[in-house]
Design a protein around this motif. Structure first.
Motif, PDB file in Angstrom:
ATOM      1  N   LEU A  48     -28.703  20.827 -14.291  1.00  0.00           N
ATOM      2  CA  LEU A  48     -28.547  22.225 -14.676  1.00  0.00           C
ATOM      3  C   LEU A  48     -28.002  23.050 -13.522  1.00  0.00           C
ATOM      4  CD1 LEU A  48     -28.975  24.519 -16.729  1.00  0.00           C
ATOM      5  CD2 LEU A  48     -31.305  24.721 -15.835  1.00  0.00           C
ATOM      6  N   ALA A  49     -28.526  22.835 -12.330  1.00  0.00           N
ATOM      7  CA  ALA A  49     -28.045  23.567 -11.154  1.00  0.00           C
ATOM      8  C   ALA A  49     -26.587  23.226 -10.850  1.00  0.00           C
ATOM      9  CB  ALA A  49     -28.921  23.249  -9.950  1.00  0.00           C
ATOM     10  N   LYS A  50     -26.222  21.961 -11.050  1.00  0.00           N
ATOM     11  CA  LYS A  50     -24.833  21.564 -10.810  1.00  0.00           C
ATOM     12  C   LYS A  50     -23.887  22.244 -11.794  1.00  0.00           C
ATOM     13  CE  LYS A  50     -23.862  17.208 -11.326  1.00  0.00           C
ATOM     14  NZ  LYS A  50     -23.584  15.779 -11.184  1.00  0.00           N
ATOM     15  N   GLU A  51     -24.298  22.338 -13.048  1.00  0.00           N
ATOM     16  CA  GLU A  51     -23.481  23.018 -14.055  1.00  0.00           C
ATOM     17  C   GLU A  51     -23.412  24.524 -13.796  1.00  0.00           C
ATOM     18  OE1 GLU A  51     -21.561  21.689 -16.404  1.00  0.00           O
ATOM     19  OE2 GLU A  51     -22.130  19.742 -15.599  1.00  0.00           O
ATOM     20  N   LEU A  52     -24.547  25.109 -13.401  1.00  0.00           N
ATOM     21  CA  LEU A  52     -24.548  26.537 -13.084  1.00  0.00           C
ATOM     22  C   LEU A  52     -23.716  26.851 -11.848  1.00  0.00           C
ATOM     23  CD1 LEU A  52     -28.226  27.621 -13.755  1.00  0.00           C
ATOM     24  CD2 LEU A  52     -26.191  28.480 -14.896  1.00  0.00           C
ATOM     25  N   PHE A  53     -23.570  25.896 -10.953  1.00  0.00           N
ATOM     26  CA  PHE A  53     -22.747  26.086  -9.766  1.00  0.00           C
ATOM     27  C   PHE A  53     -21.260  25.974 -10.082  1.00  0.00           C
ATOM     28  CE2 PHE A  53     -20.796  24.608  -5.778  1.00  0.00           C
ATOM     29  CZ  PHE A  53     -21.165  25.676  -4.960  1.00  0.00           C
ATOM     30  N   ALA A  54     -20.904  25.164 -11.082  1.00  0.00           N
ATOM     31  CA  ALA A  54     -19.499  24.951 -11.415  1.00  0.00           C
ATOM     32  C   ALA A  54     -18.956  25.968 -12.417  1.00  0.00           C
ATOM     33  CB  ALA A  54     -19.311  23.541 -11.972  1.00  0.00           C
TER      34      ALA A  54
END
Length: 75
Positions: A48-54
């Motif tokens: 989730l954090a990776k998607e929110l960062f991208a």
């Protein structure tokens, strides 16, 4: 300097679109940071954090394009 002059000269709806997309992007990056700091060990939270960062890159791109379209239509 030219960028600031251009931003000050655009119409109000285009400016609000650009401003809202920037605020949403900042909130998404902040959310990713909070998730990594407090729930970093869980696999689903990391994804989730990776998607929110991208995602903010695409939000800014779409907001910039729509802002340019609104500016072109209004002038």
């Amino acid at each position: 300097m030219k960028l600031l002059k251009y931003i000050n000269s655009i119409s109000a709806p285009a400016f609000y679109m650009l401003k809202i997309s920037l605020i949403i992007s900042i909130l998404m990056l902040f959310s990713a940071m909070v998730i990594l700091l407090f729930r970093g060990g869980d696999y689903h939270c990391l994804e989730l954090a990776k998607e929110l960062f991208a995602a903010p890159q695409s939000v800014l791109l779409i907001g910039g394009v729509f802002s340019a379209v609104i500016e072109d239509i209004s002038s």
